[in-house]
Write an enzyme that holds these catalytic residues in place. Structure first.
Site, PDB file in Angstrom:
ATOM      1  N   ARG A 280      54.939  44.266  84.520  1.00  0.00           N
ATOM      2  CA  ARG A 280      56.081  43.805  85.323  1.00  0.00           C
ATOM      3  C   ARG A 280      56.913  42.786  84.553  1.00  0.00           C
ATOM      4  NH1 ARG A 280      53.523  43.579  91.520  1.00  0.00           N
ATOM      5  NH2 ARG A 280      53.690  45.850  91.830  1.00  0.00           N
ATOM      6  N   TYR A 413      60.470  51.426  88.834  1.00  0.00           N
ATOM      7  CA  TYR A 413      59.050  51.507  88.457  1.00  0.00           C
ATOM      8  C   TYR A 413      58.401  50.129  88.417  1.00  0.00           C
ATOM      9  CZ  TYR A 413      60.600  51.102  83.436  1.00  0.00           C
ATOM     10  OH  TYR A 413      61.141  50.747  82.225  1.00  0.00           O
ATOM     11  N   GLU A 414      57.074  50.158  88.374  1.00  0.00           N
ATOM     12  CA  GLU A 414      56.258  48.936  88.435  1.00  0.00           C
ATOM     13  C   GLU A 414      56.522  48.130  89.705  1.00  0.00           C
ATOM     14  OE1 GLU A 414      53.846  48.731  86.456  1.00  0.00           O
ATOM     15  OE2 GLU A 414      54.552  50.334  85.146  1.00  0.00           O
ATOM     16  N   GLY A 415      56.836  48.818  90.796  1.00  0.00           N
ATOM     17  CA  GLY A 415      57.072  48.159  92.080  1.00  0.00           C
ATOM     18  C   GLY A 415      58.545  48.039  92.379  1.00  0.00           C
ATOM     19  N   GLN A 420      58.864  44.015  95.758  1.00  0.00           N
ATOM     20  CA  GLN A 420      58.970  42.657  95.217  1.00  0.00           C
ATOM     21  C   GLN A 420      59.471  41.689  96.283  1.00  0.00           C
ATOM     22  OE1 GLN A 420      57.636  42.446  92.221  1.00  0.00           O
ATOM     23  NE2 GLN A 420      57.597  44.682  92.021  1.00  0.00           N
TER      24      GLN A 420
END
Length: 532
Positions: A280, A413-415, A420
């Site tokens: 992240r 991507y990655e959340g 978040q």
């Protein structure tokens, strides 16, 4: 962004001086590292990225073939220490501070974001193994750091993306080890020809489906076994995408693939977070790197492109036109603040990893901001670069349109941004708000805009603390953006004092109150509609 500017920005970040001293780094050594990173980005990565975007990746006889030059570049990056420079020297790294690794990565990410994704997952996997599986780390980490081997992260499935509790890939005991069976998707560099061996850090179910995330364990699943034969891993396809043509996004099928358990059964997600945290941060660095690259591209073009002015005189550089100057200042501000954000986050994470509990709370707050707004500022600058370049920016003759396509994924991507936002509101502001506030005041209080916005954030959080869960969920994105305005203002005021850049940073600060007002209005809306 020049290496000298990056060095000044590092030196302006509280906590960096102590980390540099602990690593025996003075300004001369730090500048040398940053300068070499910029050289690699400009001479090796940028030309390769342009070619890779044209040729893309393909599947041949069940294996992924990457663009020309990728394998050599990856191994050279490993040999030169760039892949995992912040890993311990006992495991093949260079003991470089995390913040310097992030700063050095900025020009590289801006030059070749798709290619750099493999370096990011390989490095993050090495750190995960180092933290959770010492025996595996001793074998794998030096090979990962050198570029001989590579690694991926395998979480998502066709019916379980962000909702990891619904993962169905199954792990079963088999003799002294385990086997894994199931399908994983969205796997960046899930297969390739750039390294001798690929290790997949794979979340698989060891418990019952109803156990949710508590029934998940983490495994290392290598694409080849120790004797060199292929493991039970198959490439079903690679995705056709808007951008990232130089990064193969794979669907992988695991068929009783031999696997090694990492950590404790049922604790897969906490173990994997060691990898997720670094990836992240890498997303934030990706966005900041693109923001800086596009700001430089637009500035150079605007200085060279001549159009307009008096008809009886030679045309003038478009950089002299007021509206173009405004756009260039906006881009410079975004690049500086995005870079300051990821450096701030990296320095704080470094202190947290050293055992500082206050830094741990602050880094958990900053990380989703870095991931989200590094990406958003990178997108904004890629879009603005196309605008400054005009019709030329929309053509493939210039890299602006490639950056625009590549960087768009960073807030997905990655959340996603929504994930978040929920993290920032529910886990940070509503839970640890006073501690975060105190930490922000200690690090960023030095101007007039920051404390004013912080007081407005206090009021916003107080209003939401008494709201229903439904209203809070509706307002999470607004809370994320309000928190960002506070941090960004503090960073902008710090940069203005340390670096100058008054025109660019003043433009950002003059608009901060209005942007905070938009966030507050969104909270008003969420509180109003949640009762309907």
């Amino acid at each position: 962004m020049t290496p000298e500017t990056l060095l000044s920005l590092l030196n302006a970040t509280p906590g960096w001086a102590a980390q540099a001293a602990a690593a025996d780094l003075d300004d001369t050594a730090t500048l040398q590292i940053l300068s070499e990173a910029a050289k690699v980005a400009g001479t090796t990565l940028a030309p390769m990225a342009a070619r890779a975007d044209e040729t893309g990746c393909r599947v041949e006889q069940g294996r992924v073939r990457t663009p020309e030059g990728y394998g050599d570049a990856f191994r050279q990056m490993g040999a030169d220490g760039w892949i995992a420079s912040d890993l311990g020297s006992d495991l093949g790294g260079m003991d470089m501070p995390l913040a310097l690794h992030a700063a050095a990565s900025l020009p590289m990410e801006g030059a070749a974001l798709p290619f750099m994704m493999l370096l990011g997952s390989t490095r993050a996997a090495a750190h995960c193994l180092a933290a959770t599986a010492p025996d595996l780390a001793a074998e794998w980490c030096p090979k990962l750091a050198s570029g001989e081997w590579a690694a991926t992260i395998c979480i998502s499935e066709p019916d379980a993306g962000s909702d990891v509790g619904r993962i169905r890939t199954k792990a079963m005991p088999a003799g002294d080890g385990w086997t894994v069976s199931g399908t994983k998707c969205w796997i960046s560099f899930g297969d390739h020809d750039m390294a001798e061996r690929i290790g997949h850090l794979c979340l698989a179910r060891t418990g019952a489906p109803e156990d949710g995330t508590r029934g998940l364990s983490l495994f290392l699943v290598a694409d080849t076994l120790d004797d060199g034969t292929r493991n039970g891993i198959f490439v079903e396809r690679i995705e056709e995408k808007l951008g990232l043509h130089g990064s193969p996004t794979c669907v992988l099928r695991f068929e009783t693939a031999e696997a090694s358990l990492i950590g404790t059964p049922g604790r897969g997600l906490p173990a994997l977070f060691n990898m997720i945290e670094l990836m992240r941060l890498q997303v934030g660095v990706q966005g900041a790197g693109v923001a800086a690259t596009c700001a430089t591209l637009a500035r150079d073009y605007a200085d060279d492109r001549r159009q307009g002015g008096r008809p009886d005189a030679a045309p003038v550089a478009i950089a002299s036109h007021p509206d173009v100057r405004r756009q260039l200042w906006q881009m410079e501000a975004r690049a500086l603040i995005a870079t300051a954000l990821v450096v701030e986050t990296a320095v704080t994470l470094g202190d947290a990893h050293a055992g500082n509990t206050e830094a741990a709370a602050l880094s958990a707050f900053l990380l989703p901001l870095a991931k989200t707004f590094g990406g958003e500022l990178g997108q904004a600058n890629a879009d603005a670069a196309i605008q400054v370049l005009g019709g030329a920016g929309y053509t493939r003759e210039w890299p602006a349109e490639r950056h625009f396509r590549d960087v768009r994924i960073t807030t997905v991507y990655e959340g996603t941004t929504g994930m978040q936002a929920q993290d920032v509101l529910f886990r940070r502001l509503l839970k640890d708000g006073p501690a975060i506030r105190a930490a922000l005041l200690a690090r960023l209080d030095g101007g007039s805009v920051f404390p004013t916005l912080l007081a407005r954030l206090d009021t916003l959080v107080e209003r939401l603390s008494g709201a229903t869960p439904a209203a809070q969920a509706l307002a999470a994105d607004a809370a994320l953006r309000a928190a960002w305005e506070v941090v960004a203002a503090g960073l902008a005021e710090r940069l203005r004092a340390a670096l100058g850049q008054e025109d660019a940073l003043d433009l950002w600060l003059f608009g901060a109150a209005a942007r905070m007002g938009v966030a507050e209005a969104s909270v008003d809306w969420a509180l109003a509609v949640s009762d309907r």
